[in-house]
Write a protein that holds these residues in place. Structure first.
Motif, mmCIF file in Angstrom:
data_model
loop_
_atom_site.group_PDB
_atom_site.id
_atom_site.type_symbol
_atom_site.label_atom_id
_atom_site.label_comp_id
_atom_site.label_asym_id
_atom_site.label_seq_id
_atom_site.Cartn_x
_atom_site.Cartn_y
_atom_site.Cartn_z
ATOM 1 N N SER A 1 -2.047 -3.954 -19.091
ATOM 2 C CA SER A 1 -1.055 -3.558 -18.094
ATOM 3 C C SER A 1 -1.652 -3.617 -16.687
ATOM 4 C CB SER A 1 -0.486 -2.176 -18.406
ATOM 5 O OG SER A 1 -1.324 -1.156 -17.919
ATOM 6 N N ILE A 2 -2.934 -3.244 -16.535
ATOM 7 C CA ILE A 2 -3.563 -3.363 -15.207
ATOM 8 C C ILE A 2 -3.671 -4.839 -14.822
ATOM 9 C CG2 ILE A 2 -5.647 -2.928 -13.839
ATOM 10 C CD1 ILE A 2 -6.223 -0.497 -15.485
ATOM 11 N N VAL A 3 -4.054 -5.665 -15.788
ATOM 12 C CA VAL A 3 -4.214 -7.099 -15.504
ATOM 13 C C VAL A 3 -2.876 -7.730 -15.129
ATOM 14 C CG1 VAL A 3 -4.817 -9.323 -16.521
ATOM 15 C CG2 VAL A 3 -6.265 -7.346 -16.941
ATOM 16 N N GLU B 1 -0.257 -6.332 -13.963
ATOM 17 C CA GLU B 1 0.212 -5.802 -12.689
ATOM 18 C C GLU B 1 -0.514 -6.458 -11.519
ATOM 19 O OE1 GLU B 1 2.023 -2.357 -12.351
ATOM 20 O OE2 GLU B 1 2.423 -3.438 -10.514
#
Lengths: 261, 320
Positions: B29-31, B33
């Motif tokens: 999810s960080i990637v 985003e």
């Protein structure tokens, strides 16, 4: 000047690795968008950005792919240390994890690490909160907690229980056992996601049911019940006394994305 | 350190299937985003490289320090960039001759002083409007002062030696022409070069972003928030803890206000401001990128200066 009659082509291993990785990302992004699994990771309002990203990656992939076989005549005599190729490991690790593990949902075991809203917040806040939904909710005798208002209603119940005691609540969530809860208690929880699941926060409410112990953590339930006061860890808290419940499959959108305005 | 046994058992408990699944979700999810912002950033950087000459930039930047630092701090209002994609652009600007102090002010302020983040903060703290003002004012103060201090302590551009000459990793040997030869290429040649440069920079910067995202995801799994809560009300300790927390979890500047708001009943307001100001300026994922672009000594100095300024401002807010 004499030209070489035969043109030799060199295989560029770095360009090959880069092309493969870029293609991997393009496929990953398009697959997540097509299969609508993107909401397992980020707020749907960012879907367009991810689509744009996949279109930006395509020409990058092409320029790398076109240099995999290159004429050997170019004044190209870089000496790449093999150590330099270690830089591709993070990319491969992320792609490997993304494709190898199934796309799943944050599970109940993570609630503790995240900090549950009822444990984090003091019972009474010091400043005046703006409560856009309060006038409307007060009118109702039965409140159905829909996705859009989920976070808002949970905060209302948490901070102003006196306004809602005795009202019927209809909601869906998964079972979580906060440490220190009694045998007849569990919390019904959902993750609220603002941007991406890295900022997911569990929101929920304590529930009471005589045979609460038989429901495993992480089980999704649709419940109906009345809000009342109870004690949890020696302080008064609101809780839903469950009157009826139904075990349900995990919803298609397990996370709640609050509207931004 | 009586927390140590607790921490080590937490780490040991963390290794199981549930947590690996959660790790994957947080990491991806960080990637996902950050990826669009990083791609846009390397593309802008590549466009700057191929289409904008140093002369053009030199003419745009005011000679006077004050007149370059203050507008640089406010530039985010026009270009709302997220901190995820900041470093490639800043490095390119410095390579193109933008003075280091102006670039630093821009880099520190733009991820916060912009309409998107301001709106998100106002929404997250709709119960307490002062927080928006505090966040913007503190950011402006820290960015300007850090920029000014940079101009006092550092004369050069502080870029890593290799970064200034040859930023491509490979496969581009016919592209080694000097910057001032930009005009010699046709438009379509420039376009291909731009895409190629962007993909090279994506690999150069992307690996640090991914490693930072992994560390951030790991920290989220093994670091229970209950540990943080024990210090929430102390005016000084809470500030330090929240800055450390912001550094470690590396969330986007558009999202961190919501996390801060979730702590608002148990943490001092100054510590929340420190969290929301320090996090977008310096965190795991962009420190690795910064260390790759600039000299380690400079990044260390900058991190300490920003931490001290943020901490001091936050402490003052707590005393108000």
């Amino acid at each position: 000047m004499k030209h070489r009659s035969k043109k030799r082509y060199l295989f560029d291993f770095d360009a090959f690795l880069r092309a493969v990785i870029l293609l991997g990302f393009v496929v990953l992004l398009m697959w997540l968008v097509r299969t609508q699994q993107l909401t397992l990771y980020i707020n749907p309002k960012f879907t367009v950005l991810v689509e744009i990203a996949s279109y930006l990656l395509l020409p990058m992939f092409l320029t790398q792919a076109l240099t995999v076989f290159r004429p050997a005549n170019a004044f190209h005599n870089h000496h790449h240390s093999h150590l330099g190729r270690l830089m591709y490991i993070p990319f491969m690790l992320v792609l490997g994890l993304a494709f190898a593990l199934p796309n799943s949902t944050l599970n109940a075991s993570f609630v503790n690490a995240k900090g549950f809203n009822s444990q984090l917040s003091a019972p009474v806040s010091t400043y005046e909160m703006s409560r856009p939904l309060a006038p409307q909710l007060r009118q109702l005798s039965s409140i159905e907690v829909i996705d859009r208002d989920y976070a808002e209603i949970m905060s209302e119940i948490q901070f102003f229980p006196q306004d809602y005691i005795g009202k019927e609540i209809v909601m869906t969530g998964f079972v979580f056992r906060p440490p220190g809860s009694a045998d007849n208690q569990f919390s019904l929880v959902r993750y609220v996601v603002m941007c991406c699941t890295a900022d997911a926060l569990p929101y929920g409410v304590l529930c009471e049911l005589p045979d609460a112990a038989k429901y495993e953590e992480g089980t999704w339930l649709s419940i109906k019940g009345f809000l009342q006061r109870t004690t949890y860890e020696d302080r008064p808290v609101p809780a839903i006394k469950i009157t009826s419940l139904k075990q349900v499959p995990e919803p298609k959108n397990p996370y709640v994305f609050p509207p931004s305005q | 350190m009586d927390n140590l046994p607790a921490i080590s058992t937490t780490v040991l408990n963390a290794i199981n299937m549930d947590n690996i699944a959660n790790f994957k979700i947080i990491l991806l999810s960080i990637v996902l985003e950050a990826l669009p912002f990083v791609l846009i950033s390397v593309l802008v950087s590549a466009i700057l490289n191929n289409f904008v000459t140093e002369d053009m930039i030199r003419r745009l930047i005011p000679k006077n320090k004050l007149f370059s630092i203050v507008p640089a701090s406010l530039l985010g209002i026009l270009f709302p960039v997220c901190d995820c994609g900041m470093v490639p652009i800043v490095r390119r600007l410095v390579m193109k001759g933008v003075p280091l102090h102006a670039a630093v002010s821009f880099m520190l302020a733009a991820p916060i002083i912009n309409p998107v983040v301001t709106a998100a903060t106002a929404f997250a703290f709709r119960t307490n409007g002062d927080m928006v003002v505090y966040r913007l004012a503190t950011t402006f103060f820290v960015a300007c002062l850090a920029g000014w201090l940079t101009s006092v302590f550092f004369r050069g551009n502080e870029l890593k030696a290799n970064a200034a000459i040859h930023h491509h990793a490979c496969g581009c040997c016919d592209h080694h022409a000097e910057d001032n030869a930009i005009a010699a290429f046709t438009f379509s040649e420039k376009l291909v070069r731009t895409v190629h440069d962007a993909s090279n920079e994506f690999f150069e910067m992307g690996k640090y972003l991914l490693m930072g995202a992994m560390l951030g995801a790991l920290a989220q799994i093994v670091l229970p928030r209950a540990l943080l809560l024990s210090v929430g009300r102390d005016p000084l300790a809470s500030v330090g803890v929240m800055m450390l927390f912001a550094f470690v979890i590396s969330v986007c500047s558009a999202a961190d206000a919501f996390i801060a708001a979730s702590f608002s009943t148990s943490f001092s307001p100054g510590s929340l401001i420190a969290f929301m100001v320090f996090g977008p300026m310096i965190d795991f994922k962009n420190t690795l990128m910064l260390l790759h672009a600039f000299r380690a000594r400079f990044i260390l100095w900058l991190s300490v200066v920003v931490a001290l300024l943020c901490g001091a401002a936050a402490y003052l807010i707590n005393l108000l």
